[in-house]
Design a protein around this motif. Structure first.
Motif, PDB file in Angstrom:
ATOM      1  N   LYS A  17       0.857  -1.181   0.000  1.00  0.00           N
ATOM      2  CA  LYS A  17       0.000   0.000   0.000  1.00  0.00           C
ATOM      3  C   LYS A  17       0.892   1.229   0.000  1.00  0.00           C
ATOM      4  CE  LYS A  17      -3.867   2.125   2.357  1.00  0.00           C
ATOM      5  NZ  LYS A  17      -4.876   2.001   3.400  1.00  0.00           N
ATOM      6  N   HIS A  18       0.584   2.190  -0.872  1.00  0.00           N
ATOM      7  CA  HIS A  18       1.376   3.414  -0.933  1.00  0.00           C
ATOM      8  C   HIS A  18       1.036   4.282   0.268  1.00  0.00           C
ATOM      9  CE1 HIS A  18       3.124   7.166  -2.429  1.00  0.00           C
ATOM     10  NE2 HIS A  18       3.900   6.349  -3.142  1.00  0.00           N
ATOM     11  N   THR A  19       2.074   4.849   0.872  1.00  0.00           N
ATOM     12  CA  THR A  19       1.888   5.603   2.115  1.00  0.00           C
ATOM     13  C   THR A  19       1.088   6.879   1.918  1.00  0.00           C
ATOM     14  OG1 THR A  19       4.045   6.630   1.773  1.00  0.00           O
ATOM     15  CG2 THR A  19       3.955   4.705   3.219  1.00  0.00           C
ATOM     16  N   GLN A  20       1.173   7.517   0.753  1.00  0.00           N
ATOM     17  CA  GLN A  20       0.491   8.795   0.540  1.00  0.00           C
ATOM     18  C   GLN A  20      -0.808   8.656  -0.234  1.00  0.00           C
ATOM     19  OE1 GLN A  20       3.572  11.068  -1.342  1.00  0.00           O
ATOM     20  NE2 GLN A  20       4.527  11.626   0.596  1.00  0.00           N
ATOM     21  N   THR A  21      -0.821   7.846  -1.279  1.00  0.00           N
ATOM     22  CA  THR A  21      -1.998   7.763  -2.138  1.00  0.00           C
ATOM     23  C   THR A  21      -2.963   6.661  -1.739  1.00  0.00           C
ATOM     24  OG1 THR A  21      -0.929   6.261  -3.706  1.00  0.00           O
ATOM     25  CG2 THR A  21      -0.687   8.646  -4.104  1.00  0.00           C
ATOM     26  N   GLY A  22      -2.478   5.657  -0.994  1.00  0.00           N
ATOM     27  CA  GLY A  22      -3.328   4.539  -0.621  1.00  0.00           C
ATOM     28  C   GLY A  22      -3.470   3.495  -1.722  1.00  0.00           C
ATOM     29  N   LEU A  23      -2.760   3.660  -2.820  1.00  0.00           N
ATOM     30  CA  LEU A  23      -2.807   2.726  -3.937  1.00  0.00           C
ATOM     31  C   LEU A  23      -2.298   1.358  -3.486  1.00  0.00           C
ATOM     32  CD1 LEU A  23      -3.213   2.338  -7.051  1.00  0.00           C
ATOM     33  CD2 LEU A  23      -0.805   2.932  -7.278  1.00  0.00           C
ATOM     34  N   ILE A  24      -3.020   0.310  -3.861  1.00  0.00           N
ATOM     35  CA  ILE A  24      -2.643  -1.055  -3.518  1.00  0.00           C
ATOM     36  C   ILE A  24      -2.011  -1.710  -4.749  1.00  0.00           C
ATOM     37  CG2 ILE A  24      -3.497  -3.332  -2.817  1.00  0.00           C
ATOM     38  CD1 ILE A  24      -3.865  -1.386  -0.594  1.00  0.00           C
ATOM     39  N   LYS A  25      -0.861  -2.354  -4.554  1.00  0.00           N
ATOM     40  CA  LYS A  25      -0.202  -3.106  -5.622  1.00  0.00           C
ATOM     41  C   LYS A  25       0.097  -4.500  -5.114  1.00  0.00           C
ATOM     42  CE  LYS A  25       1.607   0.191  -8.728  1.00  0.00           C
ATOM     43  NZ  LYS A  25       2.318   0.197  -9.955  1.00  0.00           N
ATOM     44  N   GLU A  26       0.011  -5.450  -6.016  1.00  0.00           N
ATOM     45  CA  GLU A  26       0.285  -6.838  -5.695  1.00  0.00           C
ATOM     46  C   GLU A  26       1.575  -7.257  -6.379  1.00  0.00           C
ATOM     47  OE1 GLU A  26      -2.015 -11.124  -6.058  1.00  0.00           O
ATOM     48  OE2 GLU A  26      -2.936  -9.324  -6.847  1.00  0.00           O
ATOM     49  N   CYS A  27       2.448  -7.884  -5.625  1.00  0.00           N
ATOM     50  CA  CYS A  27       3.739  -8.339  -6.147  1.00  0.00           C
ATOM     51  C   CYS A  27       3.821  -9.853  -5.989  1.00  0.00           C
ATOM     52  CB  CYS A  27       4.882  -7.659  -5.391  1.00  0.00           C
ATOM     53  SG  CYS A  27       6.506  -8.248  -5.874  1.00  0.00           S
ATOM     54  N   PRO A  28       3.984 -10.577  -7.090  1.00  0.00           N
ATOM     55  CA  PRO A  28       4.146 -12.031  -6.958  1.00  0.00           C
ATOM     56  C   PRO A  28       5.428 -12.354  -6.203  1.00  0.00           C
ATOM     57  CG  PRO A  28       3.891 -11.357  -9.260  1.00  0.00           C
ATOM     58  CD  PRO A  28       4.043 -10.126  -8.452  1.00  0.00           C
ATOM     59  N   GLU A  29       5.505 -13.546  -5.647  1.00  0.00           N
ATOM     60  CA  GLU A  29       6.733 -13.945  -4.960  1.00  0.00           C
ATOM     61  C   GLU A  29       7.225 -15.267  -5.529  1.00  0.00           C
ATOM     62  OE1 GLU A  29       6.272 -15.207  -0.797  1.00  0.00           O
ATOM     63  OE2 GLU A  29       4.148 -14.832  -1.066  1.00  0.00           O
ATOM     64  N   GLY A  30       8.525 -15.483  -5.402  1.00  0.00           N
ATOM     65  CA  GLY A  30       9.120 -16.723  -5.878  1.00  0.00           C
ATOM     66  C   GLY A  30       9.464 -16.681  -7.359  1.00  0.00           C
ATOM     67  N   PRO A  79       4.316  -2.782   3.271  1.00  0.00           N
ATOM     68  CA  PRO A  79       3.495  -3.994   3.342  1.00  0.00           C
ATOM     69  C   PRO A  79       2.093  -3.663   3.848  1.00  0.00           C
ATOM     70  CG  PRO A  79       5.614  -4.334   4.407  1.00  0.00           C
ATOM     71  CD  PRO A  79       5.530  -2.891   4.064  1.00  0.00           C
ATOM     72  N   ALA A  80       1.094  -4.276   3.255  1.00  0.00           N
ATOM     73  CA  ALA A  80      -0.290  -3.956   3.591  1.00  0.00           C
ATOM     74  C   ALA A  80      -0.766  -4.646   4.867  1.00  0.00           C
ATOM     75  CB  ALA A  80      -1.205  -4.324   2.421  1.00  0.00           C
ATOM     76  N   SER A  81      -0.064  -5.686   5.315  1.00  0.00           N
ATOM     77  CA  SER A  81      -0.494  -6.399   6.525  1.00  0.00           C
ATOM     78  C   SER A  81       0.717  -7.016   7.212  1.00  0.00           C
ATOM     79  CB  SER A  81      -1.494  -7.495   6.158  1.00  0.00           C
ATOM     80  OG  SER A  81      -0.839  -8.532   5.453  1.00  0.00           O
ATOM     81  N   SER A 110      11.373  -4.807  -3.978  1.00  0.00           N
ATOM     82  CA  SER A 110      12.335  -3.824  -3.482  1.00  0.00           C
ATOM     83  C   SER A 110      12.089  -2.452  -4.112  1.00  0.00           C
ATOM     84  CB  SER A 110      13.748  -4.309  -3.789  1.00  0.00           C
ATOM     85  OG  SER A 110      14.691  -3.371  -3.372  1.00  0.00           O
ATOM     86  N   GLN A 111      11.820  -2.431  -5.404  1.00  0.00           N
ATOM     87  CA  GLN A 111      11.564  -1.159  -6.087  1.00  0.00           C
ATOM     88  C   GLN A 111      10.257  -0.525  -5.620  1.00  0.00           C
ATOM     89  OE1 GLN A 111      11.904  -1.624 -10.324  1.00  0.00           O
ATOM     90  NE2 GLN A 111      14.133  -1.710 -10.234  1.00  0.00           N
ATOM     91  N   LEU A 112       9.255  -1.333  -5.337  1.00  0.00           N
ATOM     92  CA  LEU A 112       8.002  -0.774  -4.810  1.00  0.00           C
ATOM     93  C   LEU A 112       8.239  -0.091  -3.464  1.00  0.00           C
ATOM     94  CD1 LEU A 112       5.352  -3.533  -5.644  1.00  0.00           C
ATOM     95  CD2 LEU A 112       5.528  -1.247  -6.644  1.00  0.00           C
ATOM     96  N   MET A 113       9.046  -0.704  -2.608  1.00  0.00           N
ATOM     97  CA  MET A 113       9.329  -0.100  -1.307  1.00  0.00           C
ATOM     98  C   MET A 113      10.119   1.194  -1.467  1.00  0.00           C
ATOM     99  SD  MET A 113       9.761  -3.333   1.305  1.00  0.00           S
ATOM    100  CE  MET A 113      11.455  -3.538   0.959  1.00  0.00           C
ATOM    101  N   GLU A 114      10.995   1.265  -2.457  1.00  0.00           N
ATOM    102  CA  GLU A 114      11.742   2.502  -2.715  1.00  0.00           C
ATOM    103  C   GLU A 114      10.815   3.620  -3.182  1.00  0.00           C
ATOM    104  OE1 GLU A 114      14.751   1.522  -5.546  1.00  0.00           O
ATOM    105  OE2 GLU A 114      15.870   0.287  -4.128  1.00  0.00           O
ATOM    106  N   LYS A 171      11.518 -10.420  -6.519  1.00  0.00           N
ATOM    107  CA  LYS A 171      12.151  -9.806  -5.349  1.00  0.00           C
ATOM    108  C   LYS A 171      12.633  -8.395  -5.688  1.00  0.00           C
ATOM    109  CE  LYS A 171      15.763 -10.563  -1.924  1.00  0.00           C
ATOM    110  NZ  LYS A 171      16.813 -11.487  -1.454  1.00  0.00           N
ATOM    111  N   THR A 172      13.176  -8.219  -6.877  1.00  0.00           N
ATOM    112  CA  THR A 172      13.621  -6.901  -7.317  1.00  0.00           C
ATOM    113  C   THR A 172      12.436  -5.942  -7.430  1.00  0.00           C
ATOM    114  OG1 THR A 172      15.408  -7.948  -8.554  1.00  0.00           O
ATOM    115  CG2 THR A 172      14.887  -5.676  -9.127  1.00  0.00           C
ATOM    116  N   TYR A 173      11.314  -6.433  -7.932  1.00  0.00           N
ATOM    117  CA  TYR A 173      10.109  -5.613  -8.066  1.00  0.00           C
ATOM    118  C   TYR A 173       9.601  -5.177  -6.681  1.00  0.00           C
ATOM    119  CZ  TYR A 173       5.399  -4.252  -9.583  1.00  0.00           C
ATOM    120  OH  TYR A 173       4.229  -3.573  -9.827  1.00  0.00           O
TER     121      TYR A 173
END
Length: 98
Positions: free
Chosen positions: A6-19, A74-76, A65-69, A61-63
């Motif tokens: 979840k974006h801290t300012q806009t509230g936009l939710i993004k889903e990132c696959p794992e593995g 994390p949403a939960s 990391s870039q989302l956090m930058e 994993k790179t994606y």
């Protein structure tokens, strides 16, 4: 399985696959282009797909990391724990939505 952000300012939710990235396995550098990840896109093109063998395992994993930058957190608690297991956060960091 995926990690929700979840974006801290806009509230936009993004889903990132794992593995392992089956999407990168089938579509290669197009995935990097769609996600705005230009380094994997160009590296895959210039190595004529040889870099795809590396990115299939590392692109998600790179994606994350870039989302956090970009200001996503994390949403939960579950998503936070997944990032701890990936080594992107430490257990003591509390960068998640309460």
């Amino acid at each position: 399985m995926s990690i929700n952000f979840k974006h801290t300012q806009t509230g936009l939710i993004k889903e990132c696959p794992e593995g392992f990235s089956w999407t990168y396995f089938f579509f290669g550098p197009i995935v990097g282009m769609i996600r705005g990840m230009w380094t994997p896109f160009f590296v895959s093109l210039f190595t004529f797909g040889l870099a795809n063998l590396y990115y299939m395992f590392k692109i998600n994993k790179t994606y994350a990391s870039q989302l956090m930058e970009k200001g996503f957190i994390p949403a939960s608690d579950v998503d936070h724990q997944k990032l701890v297991l990936l080594g992107l956060l430490t257990p003591k960091e509390k960068h998640h939505v309460a």
